[in-house]
Design a protein around this motif. Structure first.
Motif: not given
Length: 362
Positions: A227-239, A258-260, A276-283
């Motif tokens: 779910k989008q809500e779960t994705r957002q929570r995991l993204m923020l927490a990973f950061n 952003d996961l940086h 370029s897909t790999l570059e986007h991921r690494t980005g």
């Protein structure tokens, strides 16, 4: 894909050479206190990777716990659980020392004064986990005192950064990001560190049909069914410096996120024909104020493949395309603070010369 990777048997899944290589690399970096971002395309592969990484990290926790506590395999997690509970016992010195340490760190951050209790609990929830205890505490005689707390906070990871420095960086980040401060605090508060083998740690869209008893809470999975809500929570927490420590993600996390801030290790488990897909991921981890920039160390990228198979052929084609991309497009564009002044002082390329140098693609 399900037919190519053994299902339902973790040992059999880990026998797959590419799965084994990715799992080994994740555990290696995790052992040194680093977060790892793993990209894979197929849902089935992502689920197997999460299970495999969970199994391998749990095995590593057991090995380190047995060595430090000098106990049996049957006892190790019970003892670690008992030690961890001290951080929530109001009469325990472990809790008092930990809270005092966080209180001292938060001095001077006036904007966080109303969140002190919340942040203390978030730190305690992470510190009490077996994942943290075996890596950052000596655990001599199961002793948790003021000295061992300070030692844990000053333990250096592979980026030459301590938990203290990471926490202070996170507190500074929260102080400056008034508009998103509450979202980050709520995210790390809601991420369940849980007990190992708990059924309450994962929501249905996180468990994705897997047996939660085989998963550990510091390894998370995000794909199109999340779910989008779960994705957002995991993204923020990973950061943040907190859980999750390993994020297995599909293309839904490959762009626009952003996961940086706390990660500089990326594994492209599944390749893509387009470099370029790999570059986007690494980005996702190659951004301004990234951990790599803060510690002055490079981002590490791993691209596992199985030799003498279609996998190797794909790897060679993608790498060749990347080289040609560099020839046509030039060097990688760096927008870090250290390079901005140099770029700004360059003499601009005359437009007439640019037209002469352009490829005639017709």
């Amino acid at each position: 894909m399900s037919s190519l990777i053994p299902q339902g048997d973790i040992s059999a899944s880990l026998s797959h050479p590419k799965i084994a290589a990715t799992v080994d690399r994740v555990v290696q970096e995790w052992s040194h206190g680093e977060k790892v971002l793993v990209f894979c395309h197929f849902i089935a592969t992502g689920k197997i990777l999460r299970l495999g990484i969970s199994h391998a990290i749990r095995k590593k926790i057991a090995e380190q716990g047995i060595a430090k506590l000098r106990c049996s395999e049957e006892e190790v997690f019970d003892i670690l659980d008992r030690i961890g509970r001290r951080f929530f016992d109001e009469d325990s010195p472990a809790r008092r020392f930990c809270d005092d340490e966080i209180t001292r760190m938060l001095k001077g951050y006036d904007g966080l004064s109303e969140h002190v209790g919340q942040l203390q609990e978030v730190v305690r929830r992470m510190i009490r986990t077996p994942s943290f205890l075996v890596r950052f505490f000596s655990l001599q005689e199961e002793k948790i005192d003021e000295y061992s707390i300070g030692e844990a906070f000053n333990h250096v990871d592979q980026s030459d950064m301590t938990l203290r420095k990471l926490l202070l960086g996170f507190f500074s980040f929260l102080e400056q990001r008034r508009e998103s401060r509450q979202a980050f605090i709520e995210a790390v508060s809601k991420i369940q560190t849980g007990e190992h083998f708990t059924k309450s740690t994962y929501t249905d869209d996180e468990a994705q049909g897997d047996n939660p008893n085989l998963l550990i809470p510091n390894v998370r999975l995000v794909n199109g069914t999340t779910k989008q809500e779960t994705r957002q929570r995991l993204m923020l927490a990973f950061n943040t410096p907190f859980f999750p420590e390993v994020l297995v993600a599909s293309s839904v996390m490959a762009e626009g996120v952003d996961l940086h801030l706390n990660c500089r290790y990326v594994i492209h488990h599944d390749l893509c024909w387009n470099p370029s897909t790999l570059e986007h991921r690494t980005g996702r981890v190659d951004r301004v104020c990234a951990k790599a920039e803060q510690c002055g160390k490079p981002i590490h990228i791993y691209l596992p493949y199985i030799s003498e198979t279609q996998d190797e052929k794909m790897y060679r084609v993608v790498m060749d395309r990347e080289r040609w991309f560099s020839v046509v497009m030039g060097e990688k564009f760096d927008i870090s603070a250290s390079s901005t002044d140099k770029l700004a002082s360059r003499i601009p390329l005359p437009e007439s010369l640019a037209r002469q140098l352009a490829f005639r693609l017709e």
